[in-house]
Motif scaffolding. Structure first.
Motif, PDB file in Angstrom:
ATOM      1  N   HIS A  85       9.538  -7.956  -2.728  1.00 36.76           N
ATOM      2  CA  HIS A  85       9.021  -7.140  -1.619  1.00 36.76           C
ATOM      3  C   HIS A  85       9.763  -5.795  -1.541  1.00 36.76           C
ATOM      4  CE1 HIS A  85       6.446 -10.140  -0.052  1.00 36.76           C
ATOM      5  NE2 HIS A  85       7.341 -10.860   0.592  1.00 36.76           N
ATOM      6  N   ASP A 110       0.840  -1.195   0.000  1.00 38.40           N
ATOM      7  CA  ASP A 110       0.000   0.000   0.000  1.00 38.40           C
ATOM      8  C   ASP A 110       0.877   1.249   0.000  1.00 38.40           C
ATOM      9  OD1 ASP A 110       0.842   0.503   2.632  1.00 38.40           O
ATOM     10  OD2 ASP A 110      -0.962  -0.363   3.520  1.00 38.40           O
ATOM     11  N   ALA A 164       1.747   3.176   2.230  1.00 39.31           N
ATOM     12  CA  ALA A 164       2.657   3.303   3.367  1.00 39.31           C
ATOM     13  C   ALA A 164       3.632   2.139   3.440  1.00 39.31           C
ATOM     14  CB  ALA A 164       1.862   3.405   4.664  1.00 39.31           C
ATOM     15  N   ALA A 165       3.702   1.344   2.354  1.00 42.14           N
ATOM     16  CA  ALA A 165       4.659   0.241   2.238  1.00 42.14           C
ATOM     17  C   ALA A 165       4.334  -0.994   3.065  1.00 42.14           C
ATOM     18  CB  ALA A 165       6.079   0.725   2.528  1.00 42.14           C
ATOM     19  N   HIS A 166       3.093  -1.117   3.501  1.00 37.29           N
ATOM     20  CA  HIS A 166       2.676  -2.356   4.166  1.00 37.29           C
ATOM     21  C   HIS A 166       2.217  -3.346   3.101  1.00 37.29           C
ATOM     22  CE1 HIS A 166       2.935  -1.039   8.300  1.00 37.29           C
ATOM     23  NE2 HIS A 166       2.338   0.088   7.972  1.00 37.29           N
ATOM     24  N   LEU A 167       2.585  -4.608   3.272  1.00 35.88           N
ATOM     25  CA  LEU A 167       2.233  -5.628   2.280  1.00 35.88           C
ATOM     26  C   LEU A 167       0.719  -5.731   2.113  1.00 35.88           C
ATOM     27  CD1 LEU A 167       3.514  -7.780   0.425  1.00 35.88           C
ATOM     28  CD2 LEU A 167       3.054  -9.456   2.216  1.00 35.88           C
ATOM     29  N   ALA A 168       0.273  -5.807   0.861  1.00 36.79           N
ATOM     30  CA  ALA A 168      -1.161  -5.902   0.563  1.00 36.79           C
ATOM     31  C   ALA A 168      -1.479  -7.185  -0.193  1.00 36.79           C
ATOM     32  CB  ALA A 168      -1.598  -4.694  -0.251  1.00 36.79           C
ATOM     33  N   GLY A 169      -0.557  -7.665  -0.996  1.00 38.63           N
ATOM     34  CA  GLY A 169      -0.786  -8.884  -1.751  1.00 38.63           C
ATOM     35  C   GLY A 169       0.519  -9.457  -2.261  1.00 38.63           C
ATOM     36  N   PHE A 170       0.502 -10.743  -2.547  1.00 40.58           N
ATOM     37  CA  PHE A 170       1.712 -11.405  -3.041  1.00 40.58           C
ATOM     38  C   PHE A 170       1.323 -12.679  -3.762  1.00 40.58           C
ATOM     39  CE2 PHE A 170       5.154 -14.508  -2.642  1.00 40.58           C
ATOM     40  CZ  PHE A 170       6.209 -13.788  -3.159  1.00 40.58           C
TER      41      PHE A 170
END
Lengths: 143, 143, 143, 143
Positions: B56, B33, B35-41
Motif C-alpha cells: 500500500h 488512483d 490522489a492515492a486512494h486505494l483502487a484495488g488490491f
C-alpha cells in the motif's frame, strides 16, 4: 477450504456482478482473511471515495467478531449491552454490509465488506459474495 | 484514460501473472488512483502478511510524488537532500516496488505497489503492471 | 472547471467576506480538492483554535461523500442507518458547515469547510463560497 | 506585530509571486502561527500532492524550534548531537524550506513552510515571504 487467491477473486467478482445485475450504485468491495488482514479489494467506477474505508471496516468487523456487521449494531448502541464496543479495534462498523465468509462446514474463513450503495443494497451485494464462496463454479467473470 | 475498474483488474492481473510466470515468491499487489486512494488490491497465496502494508505504501508513495518509490530513496537518505521525507504523509517507502501508472500521453493516472518478494522482484512485477496499462488487450485472466 | 489556485483564492475570499459582511464571529476556512487533499486555508483574526481541525474535517467529509456534512448527520445518528460512520476516514463531521463545490455542470470539484461561528453561521459562510464558484467574477478582494 | 489575517495573506502571496517570478515549479505554501497552529495554506496549480504534508511540517518545525528547518538538519542527523529529534512532535523536517517569520523587533511571530520545488528553490520562496513580513506594503497581488 481456505481463502485462496482464486477464492478472493471469485468473491470480488460475485459482489461486483451482483451490483451490476441489480443496477445498484457502484460500490467498494473489501475482502479480509480470518485474521482480518486485507486479502482483496476493488473499487467500482464512480464509487464514493469515503466508502473505501467503510468497506474495509465492515469486512474487519465481521472477521474479528465472526459475525455480520449488522449484528454488532444490535448490541453496540446507546441502548444495547455493548455500547461503545464499536470504538475498539481501531473502529468498527455496526450496520449492514460486512458479512462473514464460511466454508461448506460453516467455518469462518474470512469476511467481505461492501459500501457505496444504501445499507440494504450493500448487504445484498456482500451476501452474494458469501453465497458464491459455497458454489463449485470457477472464479472469473460470469458468462 | 482514467483508472477504470477494468484497468484496475488488468493491472492486478498483469502483476500477478508476471510473478507466476517468473516463479517469484507470492506478493501483495496494491493499486491506488492519482490522489492515492486505494483502487484495488490482491494478496497472492502465501504472501507475507507484513508486506500488505508495504505494498500500500509503495503505491501511495508513487502516486503522491508522481515518481517511482525507488527514486525517493535517492533523496530520502542521510546524505541526500530530503533526509526523513519518508516520514511524511503517514509514512512513505523509499525503495523499489512502487511504480507510477501513466496513460499513453505520459499522464500519471495512478500507481501500483508490489511487496512480498525481493525489492528487485517487486519492482519487476510492478513494472509489468505499468506496461500492461499501455496495451490495448482486454483485462482479465490470460489464456 | 477544475479547482485552480485562482478558484481556491476566490472561494476563501468569498467565505471571508460573507463572514465580515454579516458580522459573524471569525472563522477558519478550509478548501480541499475532489479527493479530499487540502487546497487552501485561511484563519480569520481571533478564530477559535479548536475549530481549525473542525473546518478541515467538514471539508474532507463533504469531498469524500460528495455531500454536505450536515446531510451525513441525518444518517450518522444513533437512530439512523449509518450510526458511527462518522468515525471512519480518520474522523468525519456530521453537522453543517462542510459544503461541496460544484462546477456549472453540477460536477463536484472540491469542498469547503467553515468552523468558528455557530453551525448555522458556518453553513451560511460555506454556502457563499459554493455560490461564488459559479460566478464569472474574477478572484480577489471585493471592491 | 502579530500574525493577522492580512499578514497571512501577504505572506502567501509573496511566496506565490516569488515562485511565479522565478519560474520555479508550483509549490504548496503553509503558514502557521507562533504556537504552530495552521494559519494559512495555498496549493499552486500542479503542486505535487505529497508535498502538502511536507510544507506543513516545515512550517511547524520552524515555529516549534524558532529556527529555520534547514538548521535542524545540522543537528538532527546520524552524526549530529540530536539525532532522531526529527521524530518528536509528530514528525519534523530537517531540510530547508521552513522559515521563521519575525517582526521588525526580531520576535518570532510564526513560520512559513514551502515544498514542491527543489529544497533550494523552496527555501528561496519561503525567504521571500519572511522578507515580505517586514515591508510596509499592503497585502494583495503585487502590481
Amino acid at each position: 477450504m481456505t481463502l485462496t487467491t482464486e477464492l478472493i477473486e471469485k468473491l470480488i467478482n460475485a459482489a461486483k456482478e451482483e451490483a451490476v445485475r441489480r443496477q445498484f450504485p457502484p460500490v467498494n468491495i473489501s475482502v479480509c482473511d480470518r485474521a482480518a488482514h486485507l486479502a482483496g479489494f476493488l473499487r467500482m467506477d464512480g464509487a464514493i471515495l469515503g466508502t473505501i474505508d467503510v468497506a474495509h471496516r465492515k469486512a474487519r468487523t465481521a472477521a474479528l467478531f465472526e459475525a455480520d456487521s449488522g449484528a454488532l449494531g444490535k448490541v453496540a448502541h446507546p441502548d444495547g449491552p455493548s455500547y461503545m464496543v464499536e470504538h475498539t479495534n481501531g473502529g468498527l462498523i455496526n450496520f449492514g454490509g460486512g458479512v462473514v465468509i464460511k466454508d461448506a462446514d460453516g467455518v469462518v474463513i474470512g469476511a467481505v465488506g461492501v459500501s457505496g450503495a444504501s445499507v440494504e443494497e450493500d448487504e445484498i451485494i456482500a451476501r452474494a459474495a458469501a453465497v458464491a464462496a459455497l458454489t463449485k463454479e470457477p472464479a472469473g467473470h460470469a458468462a
